[in-house]
Design a protein around this motif. Structure first.
Motif, short mmCIF file in Angstrom:
data_model
loop_
_atom_site.label_atom_id
_atom_site.label_comp_id
_atom_site.label_asym_id
_atom_site.label_seq_id
_atom_site.Cartn_x
_atom_site.Cartn_y
_atom_site.Cartn_z
N HIS A 70 26.49 17.05 6.08
CA HIS A 70 25.12 17.00 6.61
C HIS A 70 24.66 15.58 6.88
O HIS A 70 23.56 15.38 7.43
N SER A 71 25.45 14.56 6.50
CA SER A 71 25.21 13.20 6.98
C SER A 71 26.54 12.61 7.39
O SER A 71 27.19 13.15 8.29
N ASP A 72 27.00 11.54 6.74
CA ASP A 72 28.25 10.92 7.17
C ASP A 72 29.42 11.27 6.26
O ASP A 72 30.46 10.62 6.31
N GLY A 73 29.27 12.30 5.41
CA GLY A 73 30.39 12.79 4.63
C GLY A 73 31.27 13.72 5.46
O GLY A 73 30.93 14.11 6.58
N ARG A 74 32.42 14.07 4.90
CA ARG A 74 33.35 14.96 5.61
C ARG A 74 33.62 16.23 4.81
O ARG A 74 34.48 17.02 5.19
N ARG A 75 32.87 16.43 3.73
CA ARG A 75 33.10 17.59 2.88
C ARG A 75 31.92 18.54 2.96
O ARG A 75 30.76 18.11 3.06
N THR A 76 32.20 19.83 2.87
CA THR A 76 31.14 20.83 2.82
C THR A 76 30.57 20.87 1.40
O THR A 76 31.21 20.40 0.44
N PRO A 77 29.39 21.44 1.22
CA PRO A 77 28.88 21.63 -0.14
C PRO A 77 29.85 22.37 -1.04
O PRO A 77 30.02 22.02 -2.21
N ALA A 78 30.52 23.39 -0.51
CA ALA A 78 31.48 24.15 -1.33
C ALA A 78 32.65 23.27 -1.77
O ALA A 78 33.10 23.35 -2.92
N GLU A 79 33.13 22.41 -0.87
CA GLU A 79 34.24 21.51 -1.23
C GLU A 79 33.81 20.49 -2.27
O GLU A 79 34.55 20.17 -3.21
N ILE A 80 32.59 19.97 -2.13
CA ILE A 80 32.09 19.01 -3.12
C ILE A 80 31.94 19.68 -4.48
O ILE A 80 32.31 19.11 -5.51
N ALA A 81 31.40 20.89 -4.50
CA ALA A 81 31.23 21.60 -5.76
C ALA A 81 32.57 21.85 -6.44
O ALA A 81 32.69 21.74 -7.67
N ALA A 82 33.58 22.19 -5.67
CA ALA A 82 34.91 22.42 -6.26
C ALA A 82 35.45 21.14 -6.88
O ALA A 82 36.04 21.16 -7.98
N LEU A 83 35.26 20.00 -6.20
CA LEU A 83 35.72 18.73 -6.74
C LEU A 83 34.91 18.33 -7.97
O LEU A 83 35.45 17.74 -8.91
N ALA A 84 33.63 18.65 -7.97
CA ALA A 84 32.79 18.36 -9.15
C ALA A 84 33.26 19.14 -10.36
O ALA A 84 33.35 18.60 -11.47
N ARG A 85 33.57 20.39 -10.17
CA ARG A 85 34.08 21.20 -11.29
C ARG A 85 35.42 20.65 -11.79
O ARG A 85 35.65 20.58 -12.99
#
Length: 463
Positions: free
Chosen positions: A156-171
């Motif tokens: 949603h800005s200059d990242g390349r990951r979706t919210p779902a992908e970020i959440a998976a990496l956070a977990r």
């Protein structure tokens, strides 16, 4: 289709607005743009042009007209009633004068020539979706230490990951909470609900990216947008800081000594609730931020005033950026937005490079009174106290105890097991506060190694 052309000279205004008309019965708006990138003298910035959109409600700073911002991350976007490109807000396609917002981030000596193409598709506007936001509380473990990363960028800005992908990496990084912080847009807020869960609290926010520094609006009410179009000389910062707090969030200057254009913090810290001292991989910028923050601690002691807690975040955008490196570990009553923000605001936290590193830092008087990170041990000036740091997960790292006088203890490296306890005796007369650092081993003698973890201080003496 409408083409909007022009040339911006070096020293152009921070933002240039291109008006265009949207007639009744418009179903979709598409925008694409190009600009020239001429050769430039060595060491001189080239052309970089950001873009965003404001609707018929106008472009007034702090006004209601904002419809999205993609900075320099996209060359095209669309907006409809029922959908929009990430970074932009779906909603009513009302007739009137809309504006493209151009942000000439840097301009080459030859100038910057641009062309913006606006394509309007007639039809019945789709219905705006009802936003669904992540819950303000997760299951948690009651009163405990919770790990989080509060500076993350999605597509949603200059990242390349979706919210779902970020959440998976956070977990995978062992995090309990994260904060959405896309540049200059709240468009991601309605896209995090599916990523949250009983095991992961998702806070909502924004990285307010001004020309005089970046600040995290951390944990604001869902849907909150904070305008970024101002500089320190405009004297509007205090207004927007109050706006963040009215929306329930924290004001956290990010990477305050970064050397990219517009990145270093120029607004001062009077309005801050915390400061991001560690951003991503440990670099000289972070070392400077740490020293400057320590100077603020000394000033707070001298003036007997409030102190500014420190945080650490990954600022992860894309591979190979590591979500949760570093992470802020906060003592909170529960895993909820309210409790996490309260713990961060109070400085009951430390920063670690990963979930492998755990710290327990206390200061105890001989008479038995004890204080932990972010607290004050109210003892007489000459009362002996013991600072104690218990460490796990930090093989061959060294401990440093830092006070208002500087570094007063350097330990030998911890064993390869990564576990150990370091203690130091002092008094409030000798140390107004004590904080702990955990540094990686270095071959350069007294030169400090890269940071593995550090704590907020424990203050000593009467308030």
């Amino acid at each position: 289709m409408t083409s909007l052309r022009g040339t911006l000279a070096p020293g152009s205004p921070d933002y240039v607005y291109l008006p265009f008309e949207v007639p009744s019965g418009t179903a979709e708006l598409k925008v694409s743009y190009t600009y020239d990138k001429p050769s430039k003298p060595p060491g001189t910035p080239g052309n970089a042009l950001d873009i965003g959109l404001f609707d018929e409600r106008g472009v007034e700073v702090g006004g209601p007209g904002f419809r999205g911002w993609s900075g320099g991350a996209r060359t095209e976007f669309f907006v409809r009633g029922d959908d929009a490109t990430p970074g932009y807000l779906p909603g009513p396609m009302n007739p009137g004068t809309w504006h493209i917002a151009l942000g000439p981030y840097t301009v080459a000596p030859q100038g910057l020539s641009y062309e913006v193409t606006v394509t309007l598709t007639p039809g019945e506007p789709g219905a705006a979706p009802q936003p669904v936001y992540p819950p303000a509380r997760a299951r948690g473990r009651g009163r405990d230490w919770y790990r989080g990363d509060c500076h993350l960028h999605s597509w949603h800005s200059d990242g390349r990951r979706t919210p779902a992908e970020i959440a998976a990496l956070a977990r995978a990084a062992g995090l309990d909470f994260i904060n959405s912080s896309d540049h200059n847009t709240n468009a991601s807020h309605a896209h995090w609900a599916d990523a949250a869960g009983d095991d992961l609290l998702v806070l909502l926010g924004e990285e307010v990216t001004t020309r005089n520094g970046h600040v995290l609006a951390l944990g604001t009410d869902p849907g909150t947008f904070v305008d970024w179009r101002h500089r320190a000389r405009d004297r509007r910062w205090a207004h927007f800081a109050r706006e963040i707090r009215r929306a329930g969030g924290l004001v956290v200057p990010a990477h305050p000594y970064a050397d990219c254009v517009g990145c270093s913090w120029k607004f001062g810290f009077a309005e801050a609730d915390a400061v991001e001292v560690w951003n991503g991989l440990w670099t000289p910028d972070d070392e400077v931020a740490l020293a400057a923050w320590d100077g603020l601690l000394v000033a707070s002691v001298r003036e007997n005033g409030d102190w500014l807690p420190a945080m650490g975040d990954s600022d992860a955008h894309r591979d190979p950026d590591v979500v949760g490196h570093p992470q802020t570990v906060v003592l909170a009553e529960e895993l909820s937005r309210e409790a996490i923000l309260e713990g961060l605001r109070a400085g009951r936290s430390y920063v670690a490079e990963s979930r492998a590193v755990s710290l327990e830092f206390t200061v105890t008087a001989d008479s038995g009174e004890q204080a932990g990170v972010g607290e004050r041990l109210a003892v007489g000036a000459d009362t002996p106290v013991t600072a104690r740091l218990a460490v796990s997960g930090a093989p061959r790292c060294s401990v440093r105890f830092v006070t208002d006088q500087g570094v007063l203890l350097r330990s030998d490296p911890l064993p390869v097991s990564g576990a150990g306890v370091v203690e130091w005796r002092t008094t409030a007369a000798y140390a107004a506060y004590v904080r702990a650092e955990l540094r990686h081993e270095t071959a350069l003698g007294p030169v400090p190694g890269a940071m593995a973890a550090f704590t907020n201080p424990v203050f000593l003496g009467a308030a």
